[in-house]
Motif scaffolding. Structure first.
Motif, PDB file in Angstrom:
ATOM      1  N   CYS A  26      18.546  31.850  41.734  1.00 44.63           N
ATOM      2  CA  CYS A  26      19.734  31.580  40.925  1.00 44.63           C
ATOM      3  C   CYS A  26      20.747  30.761  41.721  1.00 44.63           C
ATOM      4  CB  CYS A  26      20.390  32.898  40.514  1.00 44.63           C
ATOM      5  SG  CYS A  26      19.352  33.984  39.535  1.00 44.63           S
ATOM      6  N   PRO A  27      21.645  30.088  41.022  1.00 44.74           N
ATOM      7  CA  PRO A  27      22.732  29.406  41.733  1.00 44.74           C
ATOM      8  C   PRO A  27      23.687  30.427  42.353  1.00 44.74           C
ATOM      9  CG  PRO A  27      22.559  28.653  39.444  1.00 44.74           C
ATOM     10  CD  PRO A  27      21.672  29.832  39.586  1.00 44.74           C
ATOM     11  N   ARG A  28      24.435  29.987  43.358  1.00 49.16           N
ATOM     12  CA  ARG A  28      25.456  30.866  43.932  1.00 49.16           C
ATOM     13  C   ARG A  28      26.458  31.235  42.837  1.00 49.16           C
ATOM     14  NH1 ARG A  28      25.643  31.169  49.542  1.00 49.16           N
ATOM     15  NH2 ARG A  28      24.231  29.710  50.539  1.00 49.16           N
ATOM     16  N   GLY A  29      26.926  32.453  42.929  1.00 48.66           N
ATOM     17  CA  GLY A  29      27.897  32.933  41.952  1.00 48.66           C
ATOM     18  C   GLY A  29      27.316  33.971  41.010  1.00 48.66           C
ATOM     19  N   ALA A  30      26.001  34.111  40.980  1.00 49.09           N
ATOM     20  CA  ALA A  30      25.363  35.124  40.141  1.00 49.09           C
ATOM     21  C   ALA A  30      25.025  36.324  41.014  1.00 49.09           C
ATOM     22  CB  ALA A  30      24.091  34.554  39.499  1.00 49.09           C
ATOM     23  N   ALA A  31      25.583  37.465  40.668  1.00 48.90           N
ATOM     24  CA  ALA A  31      25.335  38.693  41.421  1.00 48.90           C
ATOM     25  C   ALA A  31      25.472  39.872  40.467  1.00 48.90           C
ATOM     26  CB  ALA A  31      26.334  38.813  42.570  1.00 48.90           C
ATOM     27  N   TRP A  32      24.854  40.991  40.858  1.00 49.57           N
ATOM     28  CA  TRP A  32      24.859  42.163  40.001  1.00 49.57           C
ATOM     29  C   TRP A  32      25.123  43.403  40.828  1.00 49.57           C
ATOM     30  CZ3 TRP A  32      21.467  38.214  40.055  1.00 49.57           C
ATOM     31  CH2 TRP A  32      21.339  37.460  38.886  1.00 49.57           C
ATOM     32  N   LEU A  33      25.719  44.381  40.186  1.00 48.77           N
ATOM     33  CA  LEU A  33      25.869  45.707  40.751  1.00 48.77           C
ATOM     34  C   LEU A  33      25.361  46.680  39.700  1.00 48.77           C
ATOM     35  CD1 LEU A  33      26.930  47.755  42.866  1.00 48.77           C
ATOM     36  CD2 LEU A  33      29.107  47.714  41.610  1.00 48.77           C
ATOM     37  N   VAL A  34      24.353  47.450  40.075  1.00 47.49           N
ATOM     38  CA  VAL A  34      23.814  48.479  39.187  1.00 47.49           C
ATOM     39  C   VAL A  34      24.231  49.812  39.785  1.00 47.49           C
ATOM     40  CG1 VAL A  34      21.710  49.450  38.188  1.00 47.49           C
ATOM     41  CG2 VAL A  34      21.869  46.984  38.609  1.00 47.49           C
ATOM     42  N   THR A  35      24.758  50.675  38.946  1.00 49.06           N
ATOM     43  CA  THR A  35      25.271  51.952  39.393  1.00 49.06           C
ATOM     44  C   THR A  35      24.630  53.072  38.592  1.00 49.06           C
ATOM     45  OG1 THR A  35      27.395  50.886  39.787  1.00 49.06           O
ATOM     46  CG2 THR A  35      27.390  53.265  39.733  1.00 49.06           C
ATOM     47  N   ARG A  36      24.250  54.136  39.264  1.00 44.64           N
ATOM     48  CA  ARG A  36      23.774  55.309  38.533  1.00 44.64           C
ATOM     49  C   ARG A  36      24.922  55.825  37.671  1.00 44.64           C
ATOM     50  NH1 ARG A  36      21.403  59.091  42.964  1.00 44.64           N
ATOM     51  NH2 ARG A  36      22.998  60.381  42.021  1.00 44.64           N
ATOM     52  N   PRO A  37      24.622  56.242  36.446  1.00 42.50           N
ATOM     53  CA  PRO A  37      25.690  56.703  35.545  1.00 42.50           C
ATOM     54  C   PRO A  37      26.559  57.802  36.145  1.00 42.50           C
ATOM     55  CG  PRO A  37      23.640  56.449  34.327  1.00 42.50           C
ATOM     56  CD  PRO A  37      23.311  56.238  35.784  1.00 42.50           C
ATOM     57  N   ASP A  38      25.991  58.680  36.945  1.00 50.68           N
ATOM     58  CA  ASP A  38      26.775  59.775  37.522  1.00 50.68           C
ATOM     59  C   ASP A  38      27.681  59.307  38.655  1.00 50.68           C
ATOM     60  OD1 ASP A  38      24.299  59.376  38.953  1.00 50.68           O
ATOM     61  OD2 ASP A  38      24.713  61.230  40.063  1.00 50.68           O
ATOM     62  N   ARG A  39      27.610  58.045  39.049  1.00 54.16           N
ATOM     63  CA  ARG A  39      28.455  57.514  40.117  1.00 54.16           C
ATOM     64  C   ARG A  39      29.518  56.549  39.603  1.00 54.16           C
ATOM     65  NH1 ARG A  39      26.087  59.186  45.075  1.00 54.16           N
ATOM     66  NH2 ARG A  39      28.153  58.747  45.828  1.00 54.16           N
ATOM     67  N   LEU A  40      29.530  56.278  38.285  1.00 59.17           N
ATOM     68  CA  LEU A  40      30.455  55.292  37.721  1.00 59.17           C
ATOM     69  C   LEU A  40      31.919  55.614  37.997  1.00 59.17           C
ATOM     70  CD1 LEU A  40      28.886  54.466  34.260  1.00 59.17           C
ATOM     71  CD2 LEU A  40      29.311  52.886  36.130  1.00 59.17           C
ATOM     72  N   SER A  41      32.291  56.874  37.924  1.00 64.39           N
ATOM     73  CA  SER A  41      33.703  57.219  38.085  1.00 64.39           C
ATOM     74  C   SER A  41      34.223  56.881  39.482  1.00 64.39           C
ATOM     75  CB  SER A  41      33.922  58.701  37.783  1.00 64.39           C
ATOM     76  OG  SER A  41      33.217  59.488  38.730  1.00 64.39           O
ATOM     77  N   GLU A  42      33.310  56.695  40.450  1.00 61.92           N
ATOM     78  CA  GLU A  42      33.724  56.348  41.816  1.00 61.92           C
ATOM     79  C   GLU A  42      34.111  54.882  41.955  1.00 61.92           C
ATOM     80  OE1 GLU A  42      30.390  57.382  44.192  1.00 61.92           O
ATOM     81  OE2 GLU A  42      30.586  59.521  43.811  1.00 61.92           O
ATOM     82  N   PRO A  63      49.382  49.225  35.995  1.00 57.48           N
ATOM     83  CA  PRO A  63      48.381  50.300  35.976  1.00 57.48           C
ATOM     84  C   PRO A  63      47.312  50.014  34.916  1.00 57.48           C
ATOM     85  CG  PRO A  63      50.612  51.200  35.891  1.00 57.48           C
ATOM     86  CD  PRO A  63      50.727  49.714  35.713  1.00 57.48           C
ATOM     87  N   ALA A  64      46.074  50.252  35.280  1.00 53.20           N
ATOM     88  CA  ALA A  64      44.968  49.954  34.360  1.00 53.20           C
ATOM     89  C   ALA A  64      44.357  51.238  33.826  1.00 53.20           C
ATOM     90  CB  ALA A  64      43.895  49.147  35.082  1.00 53.20           C
ATOM     91  N   ASN A  65      44.076  51.233  32.550  1.00 52.94           N
ATOM     92  CA  ASN A  65      43.342  52.320  31.908  1.00 52.94           C
ATOM     93  C   ASN A  65      41.867  51.902  31.949  1.00 52.94           C
ATOM     94  OD1 ASN A  65      42.399  54.402  30.343  1.00 52.94           O
ATOM     95  ND2 ASN A  65      43.160  53.542  28.418  1.00 52.94           N
ATOM     96  N   LEU A  66      41.218  52.144  33.113  1.00 57.03           N
ATOM     97  CA  LEU A  66      39.859  51.650  33.335  1.00 57.03           C
ATOM     98  C   LEU A  66      38.856  52.284  32.375  1.00 57.03           C
ATOM     99  CD1 LEU A  66      39.741  51.641  37.230  1.00 57.03           C
ATOM    100  CD2 LEU A  66      39.998  49.674  35.702  1.00 57.03           C
ATOM    101  N   ALA A  67      37.896  51.479  31.958  1.00 54.38           N
ATOM    102  CA  ALA A  67      36.813  51.962  31.106  1.00 54.38           C
ATOM    103  C   ALA A  67      36.024  53.026  31.859  1.00 54.38           C
ATOM    104  CB  ALA A  67      35.913  50.798  30.715  1.00 54.38           C
ATOM    105  N   GLN A  68      35.427  53.958  31.136  1.00 51.31           N
ATOM    106  CA  GLN A  68      34.661  55.035  31.754  1.00 51.31           C
ATOM    107  C   GLN A  68      33.228  54.623  32.053  1.00 51.31           C
ATOM    108  OE1 GLN A  68      36.159  57.881  32.833  1.00 51.31           O
ATOM    109  NE2 GLN A  68      37.901  56.588  32.256  1.00 51.31           N
ATOM    110  N   ASP A  69      32.800  53.470  31.543  1.00 48.70           N
ATOM    111  CA  ASP A  69      31.429  53.002  31.782  1.00 48.70           C
ATOM    112  C   ASP A  69      31.452  51.833  32.768  1.00 48.70           C
ATOM    113  OD1 ASP A  69      32.339  50.861  30.258  1.00 48.70           O
ATOM    114  OD2 ASP A  69      31.162  51.381  28.483  1.00 48.70           O
ATOM    115  N   ALA A  70      30.347  51.135  32.889  1.00 47.11           N
ATOM    116  CA  ALA A  70      30.214  50.065  33.886  1.00 47.11           C
ATOM    117  C   ALA A  70      31.161  48.896  33.639  1.00 47.11           C
ATOM    118  CB  ALA A  70      28.775  49.567  33.930  1.00 47.11           C
TER     119      ALA A  70
END
Length: 184
Positions: A26-42, A63-70
């Protein structure tokens, strides 16, 4: 990723971060982070974006009201990188992953064995890899000669590094060895 098989379901990492610019083609700039669902809140984004919050997505600082999912880690993508990433990943997923790994390890093994026969040794005795790093006292000189003959390698102090992918073929090993033996 992209060459050696990776069984995420078996390993079950807490977090899995991958960039796409090398072995995933892939070109530079494409990256991913996959998180186990039980670790999302961290996950705490350093710079939350407007899509990092819960609907109606009206975060513009404070202040941000962050989403609970990814989505809490969402950032504005590098749009042009994603166009290239989509094409690259479609190509890679159309290939047989076992065959890709076998092919790359075989080429790396050929280079390692032939280099050993002329006195060059791998820096590590670890398991086989599609990346071959050879010890040489003349890494810069060797890298320059390789480059002059159309072979790409990286000089690292007293080492020369080669990486194989599915688009490499046996003539690439032959050309590399011709230079390493001092030929044209």
């Amino acid at each position: 990723m992209g060459v050696l098989r990776f069984d995420a379901a078996r390993i079950r990492p807490d977090y899995f971060a991958v960039h796409g610019y090398k072995w995933l083609l892939c070109p530079r700039g494409a990256a991913w982070l996959v998180t186990r669902p039980d670790r999302l809140s961290e996950l705490k984004p350093l710079v939350p974006g407007w899509k990092s919050t819960n609907p109606p997505y009206q975060y513009f600082g404070g202040p941000a009201n962050l989403a609970q999912d990814a989505r809490r880690g969402d950032a504005s993508p590098a749009w042009f990188s994603w166009i290239g990433a989509k094409a690259a990943l479609e190509l890679l997923t159309s290939l047989d992953a076992d065959q890709v790994e076998r092919h790359c390890l075989e080429l790396a093994g050929q280079l390692t064995g032939q280099a050993r026969a002329i006195g060059l040794r791998r820096v590590t005795d670890g398991p086989g890899s599609h990346i071959v790093v050879l010890h040489t006292d003349k890494a810069d000189h060797v890298a320059l000669r390789l480059r002059e003959h159309g072979v790409r390698a990286t000089a690292l102090s007293d080492r020369i590094r080669f990486g194989f992918h599915y688009f490499n073929e046996e003539p690439d090993v032959v050309a590399t060895m011709r230079v390493l033996r001092g030929g044209r």
